[in-house]
Design a protein around this motif. Structure first.
Motif, PDB file in Angstrom:
ATOM      1  N   MET A 161       0.833  -1.201   0.000  1.00  0.00           N
ATOM      2  CA  MET A 161       0.000   0.000   0.000  1.00  0.00           C
ATOM      3  C   MET A 161       0.865   1.247   0.000  1.00  0.00           C
ATOM      4  O   MET A 161       0.546   2.234  -0.664  1.00  0.00           O
ATOM      5  N   LEU A 162       1.974   1.219   0.727  1.00  0.00           N
ATOM      6  CA  LEU A 162       2.887   2.353   0.756  1.00  0.00           C
ATOM      7  C   LEU A 162       3.506   2.593  -0.614  1.00  0.00           C
ATOM      8  O   LEU A 162       3.641   3.744  -1.051  1.00  0.00           O
ATOM      9  N   ALA A 163       3.855   1.521  -1.312  1.00  0.00           N
ATOM     10  CA  ALA A 163       4.404   1.662  -2.666  1.00  0.00           C
ATOM     11  C   ALA A 163       3.375   2.280  -3.609  1.00  0.00           C
ATOM     12  O   ALA A 163       3.704   3.153  -4.426  1.00  0.00           O
ATOM     13  N   MET A 164       2.117   1.858  -3.500  1.00  0.00           N
ATOM     14  CA  MET A 164       1.055   2.434  -4.334  1.00  0.00           C
ATOM     15  C   MET A 164       0.831   3.903  -3.974  1.00  0.00           C
ATOM     16  O   MET A 164       0.583   4.728  -4.852  1.00  0.00           O
ATOM     17  N   SER A 165       0.923   4.227  -2.701  1.00  0.00           N
ATOM     18  CA  SER A 165       0.751   5.608  -2.264  1.00  0.00           C
ATOM     19  C   SER A 165       1.852   6.492  -2.834  1.00  0.00           C
ATOM     20  O   SER A 165       1.587   7.608  -3.280  1.00  0.00           O
ATOM     21  N   ARG A 166       3.084   6.011  -2.814  1.00  0.00           N
ATOM     22  CA  ARG A 166       4.187   6.783  -3.389  1.00  0.00           C
ATOM     23  C   ARG A 166       3.992   6.982  -4.891  1.00  0.00           C
ATOM     24  O   ARG A 166       4.350   8.018  -5.434  1.00  0.00           O
ATOM     25  N   LYS A 167       3.416   5.995  -5.537  1.00  0.00           N
ATOM     26  CA  LYS A 167       3.174   6.092  -6.979  1.00  0.00           C
ATOM     27  C   LYS A 167       2.069   7.105  -7.286  1.00  0.00           C
ATOM     28  O   LYS A 167       2.169   7.879  -8.238  1.00  0.00           O
ATOM     29  N   ASN A 168       1.022   7.120  -6.466  1.00  0.00           N
ATOM     30  CA  ASN A 168      -0.134   7.980  -6.731  1.00  0.00           C
ATOM     31  C   ASN A 168      -0.020   9.368  -6.115  1.00  0.00           C
ATOM     32  O   ASN A 168      -0.800  10.257  -6.445  1.00  0.00           O
ATOM     33  N   SER A 169       0.923   9.575  -5.231  1.00  0.00           N
ATOM     34  CA  SER A 169       1.056  10.865  -4.556  1.00  0.00           C
ATOM     35  C   SER A 169       1.311  12.025  -5.515  1.00  0.00           C
ATOM     36  O   SER A 169       0.683  13.078  -5.375  1.00  0.00           O
ATOM     37  N   PRO A 170       2.211  11.897  -6.510  1.00  0.00           N
ATOM     38  CA  PRO A 170       2.397  13.016  -7.444  1.00  0.00           C
ATOM     39  C   PRO A 170       1.130  13.348  -8.246  1.00  0.00           C
ATOM     40  O   PRO A 170       0.869  14.507  -8.528  1.00  0.00           O
ATOM     41  N   VAL A 171       0.339  12.334  -8.563  1.00  0.00           N
ATOM     42  CA  VAL A 171      -0.906  12.561  -9.298  1.00  0.00           C
ATOM     43  C   VAL A 171      -1.880  13.351  -8.429  1.00  0.00           C
ATOM     44  O   VAL A 171      -2.522  14.302  -8.894  1.00  0.00           O
ATOM     45  N   ARG A 172      -1.959  12.996  -7.157  1.00  0.00           N
ATOM     46  CA  ARG A 172      -2.845  13.704  -6.224  1.00  0.00           C
ATOM     47  C   ARG A 172      -2.387  15.150  -6.047  1.00  0.00           C
ATOM     48  O   ARG A 172      -3.204  16.075  -6.054  1.00  0.00           O
ATOM     49  N   LEU A 173      -1.082  15.356  -5.899  1.00  0.00           N
ATOM     50  CA  LEU A 173      -0.566  16.717  -5.742  1.00  0.00           C
ATOM     51  C   LEU A 173      -0.835  17.548  -6.993  1.00  0.00           C
ATOM     52  O   LEU A 173      -1.220  18.712  -6.893  1.00  0.00           O
ATOM     53  N   ALA A 174      -0.672  16.942  -8.165  1.00  0.00           N
ATOM     54  CA  ALA A 174      -0.957  17.663  -9.416  1.00  0.00           C
ATOM     55  C   ALA A 174      -2.437  18.048  -9.485  1.00  0.00           C
ATOM     56  O   ALA A 174      -2.781  19.153  -9.929  1.00  0.00           O
ATOM     57  N   ALA A 175      -3.310  17.157  -9.037  1.00  0.00           N
ATOM     58  CA  ALA A 175      -4.741  17.463  -9.026  1.00  0.00           C
ATOM     59  C   ALA A 175      -5.046  18.608  -8.058  1.00  0.00           C
ATOM     60  O   ALA A 175      -5.863  19.482  -8.354  1.00  0.00           O
ATOM     61  N   GLN A 176      -4.365  18.626  -6.903  1.00  0.00           N
ATOM     62  CA  GLN A 176      -4.562  19.728  -5.956  1.00  0.00           C
ATOM     63  C   GLN A 176      -4.077  21.049  -6.538  1.00  0.00           C
ATOM     64  O   GLN A 176      -4.721  22.080  -6.363  1.00  0.00           O
ATOM     65  N   VAL A 177      -2.933  21.013  -7.238  1.00  0.00           N
ATOM     66  CA  VAL A 177      -2.413  22.233  -7.860  1.00  0.00           C
ATOM     67  C   VAL A 177      -3.382  22.726  -8.923  1.00  0.00           C
ATOM     68  O   VAL A 177      -3.674  23.917  -9.012  1.00  0.00           O
ATOM     69  N   ASP A 178      -3.912  21.803  -9.745  1.00  0.00           N
ATOM     70  CA  ASP A 178      -4.882  22.200 -10.774  1.00  0.00           C
ATOM     71  C   ASP A 178      -6.146  22.786 -10.156  1.00  0.00           C
ATOM     72  O   ASP A 178      -6.699  23.761 -10.671  1.00  0.00           O
ATOM     73  N   LEU A 179      -6.604  22.193  -9.046  1.00  0.00           N
ATOM     74  CA  LEU A 179      -7.794  22.711  -8.375  1.00  0.00           C
ATOM     75  C   LEU A 179      -7.533  24.116  -7.837  1.00  0.00           C
ATOM     76  O   LEU A 179      -8.369  25.010  -7.995  1.00  0.00           O
ATOM     77  N   ASN A 180      -6.376  24.321  -7.221  1.00  0.00           N
ATOM     78  CA  ASN A 180      -6.045  25.656  -6.726  1.00  0.00           C
ATOM     79  C   ASN A 180      -5.901  26.651  -7.865  1.00  0.00           C
ATOM     80  O   ASN A 180      -6.328  27.806  -7.756  1.00  0.00           O
ATOM     81  N   ASP A 181      -5.317  26.209  -8.957  1.00  0.00           N
ATOM     82  CA  ASP A 181      -5.165  27.074 -10.121  1.00  0.00           C
ATOM     83  C   ASP A 181      -6.536  27.483 -10.664  1.00  0.00           C
ATOM     84  O   ASP A 181      -6.787  28.656 -10.934  1.00  0.00           O
ATOM     85  N   ALA A 182      -7.432  26.505 -10.788  1.00  0.00           N
ATOM     86  CA  ALA A 182      -8.779  26.810 -11.277  1.00  0.00           C
ATOM     87  C   ALA A 182      -9.530  27.708 -10.296  1.00  0.00           C
ATOM     88  O   ALA A 182     -10.264  28.611 -10.708  1.00  0.00           O
ATOM     89  N   SER A 183      -9.328  27.480  -8.996  1.00  0.00           N
ATOM     90  CA  SER A 183     -10.000  28.310  -7.987  1.00  0.00           C
ATOM     91  C   SER A 183      -9.516  29.752  -8.057  1.00  0.00           C
ATOM     92  O   SER A 183     -10.322  30.685  -8.022  1.00  0.00           O
ATOM     93  N   LEU A 184      -8.187  29.925  -8.145  1.00  0.00           N
ATOM     94  CA  LEU A 184      -7.647  31.281  -8.244  1.00  0.00           C
ATOM     95  C   LEU A 184      -8.129  31.976  -9.514  1.00  0.00           C
ATOM     96  O   LEU A 184      -8.508  33.145  -9.493  1.00  0.00           O
ATOM     97  N   GLU A 185      -8.128  31.226 -10.608  1.00  0.00           N
ATOM     98  CA  GLU A 185      -8.582  31.793 -11.881  1.00  0.00           C
ATOM     99  C   GLU A 185     -10.058  32.182 -11.796  1.00  0.00           C
ATOM    100  O   GLU A 185     -10.458  33.245 -12.269  1.00  0.00           O
ATOM    101  N   PHE A 186     -10.864  31.332 -11.159  1.00  0.00           N
ATOM    102  CA  PHE A 186     -12.292  31.592 -11.030  1.00  0.00           C
ATOM    103  C   PHE A 186     -12.549  32.827 -10.169  1.00  0.00           C
ATOM    104  O   PHE A 186     -13.332  33.694 -10.517  1.00  0.00           O
ATOM    105  N   VAL A 187     -11.846  32.895  -9.021  1.00  0.00           N
ATOM    106  CA  VAL A 187     -12.049  34.017  -8.115  1.00  0.00           C
ATOM    107  C   VAL A 187     -11.579  35.325  -8.754  1.00  0.00           C
ATOM    108  O   VAL A 187     -12.248  36.355  -8.656  1.00  0.00           O
ATOM    109  N   GLN A 188     -10.423  35.273  -9.424  1.00  0.00           N
ATOM    110  CA  GLN A 188      -9.897  36.483 -10.051  1.00  0.00           C
ATOM    111  C   GLN A 188     -10.770  36.946 -11.213  1.00  0.00           C
ATOM    112  O   GLN A 188     -10.904  38.140 -11.459  1.00  0.00           O
ATOM    113  N   GLY A 189     -11.391  36.026 -11.918  1.00  0.00           N
ATOM    114  CA  GLY A 189     -12.207  36.399 -13.070  1.00  0.00           C
ATOM    115  C   GLY A 189     -13.687  36.485 -12.776  1.00  0.00           C
ATOM    116  O   GLY A 189     -14.499  36.717 -13.672  1.00  0.00           O
ATOM    117  N   MET A 190     -14.067  36.298 -11.512  1.00  0.00           N
ATOM    118  CA  MET A 190     -15.477  36.249 -11.152  1.00  0.00           C
ATOM    119  C   MET A 190     -16.212  37.554 -11.497  1.00  0.00           C
ATOM    120  O   MET A 190     -17.311  37.525 -12.056  1.00  0.00           O
TER     121      MET A 190
END
Length: 190
Positions: free
Chosen positions: A143-172
Motif C-alpha cells: 500500500m505504501l508503494a502504491m501511495s508513493r506512486k499515486n502521490s504526485p498525481v494527487r498533488l498535481a490534481a490539488q495544484v490544478d484545483l487551486n489554479d482553477a480556484s484562483l482563476e475563477f475568483v480572479q475572473g469572477m
C-alpha cells in the motif's frame, strides 16, 4: 481488556464463578475504559496541538521566504503550487501527521506486548500471531508503494484545483459582468 475476559473464562471452566469474580472483572473493565478515555483525550489533544504548531511555523517560514522573491517569479503555475502547498498539503499534514505517528507507535507497542503475552500463554499461538504480523507488514508495504506512486498525481490534481480556484475568483467579477458565470465555470467543475 483481555484480563477480565480471561478471569471470567477461567472461572467458567473451573466452575468457580462468583460475585467477586464478576465484580473484579467489571471493575477492571471500568478502570480500563476510563483510562483509555483519559489517555486518548490527553494524547489526541497534545498531538493535534503539535501538528498545528508544526505547520504554523512552516507557513510563517514560507511567507518569510516569499517576501524576498522577485515578483517576476510568480507566474500562474508557481502561484498555484505555492497556494497548494500552503493550503492543501499543510492541511493534510496538520490533520494526518500526528495521528499517523501515534497510530504507528501504538500499533508497534501493542504488537510487541500482545506477541509476548500470546507467546507466554502458548508459543504456537504466538507464532501464528507473528505470521499474521508478517502478512500485514507485507500488505502495508505494498500500500505504501502504491501511495508513493499515486502521490504526485494527487498533488498535481490539488495544484490544478487551486489554479482553477484562483482563476475563477480572479475572473469572477468579469464573468458576472458579462453574464458568463455558468459558461466560465467549466474548468472549476472539471
Amino acid at each position: 481488556q483481555f484480563f477480565p475476559i480471561f478471569i471470567v473464562l477461567k472461572a467458567l471452566t473451573e466452575n468457580t464463578m462468583s460475585y467477586e469474580i464478576v465484580g473484579a472483572s467489571l471493575g477492571i473493565m471500568l478502570f480500563s475504559v476510563v483510562g483509555q478515555i483519559l489517555f486518548y483525550y490527553l494524547g489526541h489533544r497534545d498531538s493535534m496541538l503539535a501538528s498545528y504548531a508544526m505547520c504554523d511555523d512552516k507557513r510563517i517560514e514560507i511567507g518569510e521566504r516569499l517576501k524576498y522573491i522577485a515578483m517576476g517569479c510568480f507566474d500562474k503555475h508557481n502561484l498555484s503550487n505555492i497556494t497548494a502547498v500552503c493550503t492543501s498539503v499543510m492541511e493534510d499534514l496538520e490533520s494526518i501527521a500526528g495521528a499517523t505517528i501515534i497510530r504507528v507507535l501504538v500499533g508497534i507497542l501493542h504488537s510487541v506486548i500482545l506477541t509476548l503475552a500470546l507467546t507466554i500463554f502458548d508459543w504456537r499461538i504466538g507464532v501464528i500471531y507473528l505470521i499474521g504480523i508478517a502478512v500485514f507488514m507485507y500488505a502495508n508495504s505494498r500500500m505504501l508503494a502504491m501511495s508513493r506512486k499515486n502521490s504526485p498525481v494527487r498533488l498535481a490534481a490539488q495544484v490544478d484545483l487551486n489554479d482553477a480556484s484562483l482563476e475563477f475568483v480572479q475572473g469572477m467579477s468579469v464573468a458576472r459582468s458579462f453574464g458568463l458565470a455558468k459558461k466560465e465555470n467549466t474548468r472549476m467543475d472539471e
